[in-house]
Enzyme design. Structure first.
Site, PDB file in Angstrom:
ATOM      1  N   SER A  44       0.846  -1.192   0.000  1.00 47.35           N
ATOM      2  CA  SER A  44       0.000   0.000   0.000  1.00 47.35           C
ATOM      3  C   SER A  44       0.876   1.234   0.000  1.00 47.35           C
ATOM      4  O   SER A  44       2.051   1.189   0.399  1.00 47.35           O
ATOM      5  CB  SER A  44      -0.896   0.008   1.246  1.00 47.35           C
ATOM      6  OG  SER A  44      -1.581   1.239   1.397  1.00 47.35           O
ATOM      7  N   TYR A  72      -2.385  -0.830  10.218  1.00 53.04           N
ATOM      8  CA  TYR A  72      -2.385  -0.975   8.762  1.00 53.04           C
ATOM      9  C   TYR A  72      -1.067  -0.486   8.189  1.00 53.04           C
ATOM     10  O   TYR A  72      -0.430  -1.154   7.363  1.00 53.04           O
ATOM     11  CB  TYR A  72      -3.557  -0.200   8.164  1.00 53.04           C
ATOM     12  CG  TYR A  72      -3.774  -0.467   6.698  1.00 53.04           C
ATOM     13  CD1 TYR A  72      -4.451  -1.613   6.274  1.00 53.04           C
ATOM     14  CD2 TYR A  72      -3.311   0.411   5.725  1.00 53.04           C
ATOM     15  CE1 TYR A  72      -4.653  -1.870   4.922  1.00 53.04           C
ATOM     16  CE2 TYR A  72      -3.497   0.168   4.381  1.00 53.04           C
ATOM     17  CZ  TYR A  72      -4.179  -0.975   3.983  1.00 53.04           C
ATOM     18  OH  TYR A  72      -4.360  -1.227   2.641  1.00 53.04           O
TER      19      TYR A  72
END
Length: 251
Positions: A143, A156
């Protein structure tokens, strides 16, 4: 792209980027194992692939369980004889986006279990098979949050930084074994995770697009295109890389 007849596993393939990636591989005539913790979602994607005349099968797996991951690899090899490409896409976000001091232990543990440990389990199991058969290809879904800070999103962010690091370390270890390992780092992409982020506050859509030079979100199909390209024989000299698809956000 040169992936015809390659045996591909895509985890988290029941929706979002995973589903788009599974269908994109099938479009390019790969044989796809659609894997997801929710078997009914995986069945839906496999059905769409089969209806388009391509080959797909479903093997459900929870990537946080090493025995289920090993069974995923074993069942795939038992059916097809090998595993050419492993796409580690399964991932989740936290239930609550908040500052580090207020972050819940549940959110930390669950996100790390799926996004970081799950990728490790899948890499570990796939690599054993790929070494045995003399080669293979792994693409990890990281990501933009694995390259830069992500506000109120500690687990995350930590997990995706870890995926980038694991990708590079493993790529270095297995470069002499005819195994390539790369990652893609999507920015804000239309998905369930983005929908959750947009729900945090009424002006979030405007705020997010204001930092994206292209002034739009990515499409799952655009990320899938990069994944298939990295996994194909068109990129034989690329390993240990992170390809960022973020509409210029990181600039």
């Amino acid at each position: 792209m040169e992936v015809k007849d390659k045996i591909v596993i895509v985890t988290g393939a029941g929706s979002g980027i995973g589903a788009a990636t599974a269908k994109h591989f099938a479009k390019h005539q790969a044989i796809v194992v659609v894997s997801d913790i929710k078997e009914e979602k995986a069945q839906k994607i496999a059905k769409e692939i089969l209806e388009q005349g391509s080959d797909a099968t479903v093997i459900a797996a929870n990537v946080t369980q090493i025995d289920e991951v090993e069974q995923l690899i074993t069942k795939t090899v038992s059916k097809y004889g090998r595993l050419d490409i492993m796409v580690n896409n399964a991932g989740i976000g936290p239930k609550h986006m908040t500052r580090t001091a207020d972050y819940t232990l549940e959110d930390w543990d669950s996100v790390i279990a799926v996004n970081q440990t799950g990728v490790f389990y899948c890499m570990k199991s796939a690599l054993k098979q790929m070494v045995k058969q003399g080669g293979g290809n792994i693409v990890n879904i990281a990501s933009l949050a694995g390259l830069k800070a992500s506000l109120n999103n500690l687990s995350y962010c930590a997990s995706k930084f870890a995926v980038v690091g694991m990708t590079k370390s493993a790529a270095l270890e297995y470069a002499t074994k005819n195994i390539r390992i790369n990652a893609v780092c999507p920015g804000y992409t239309e998905s369930a995770l983005l929908d959750k982020l947009l729900s945090v506050r009424p002006d979030m859509d405007q705020r997010l697009k204001s930092v994206i030079p292209m002034k739009r979100y990515g499409q799952a199909e655009e990320i899938a295109d990069a994944v298939v390209w990295l996994a194909s024989d068109n990129t034989k000299f690329i390993t240990g890389q992170t390809i960022t698809l973020d509409g210029g956000t990181s600039l």
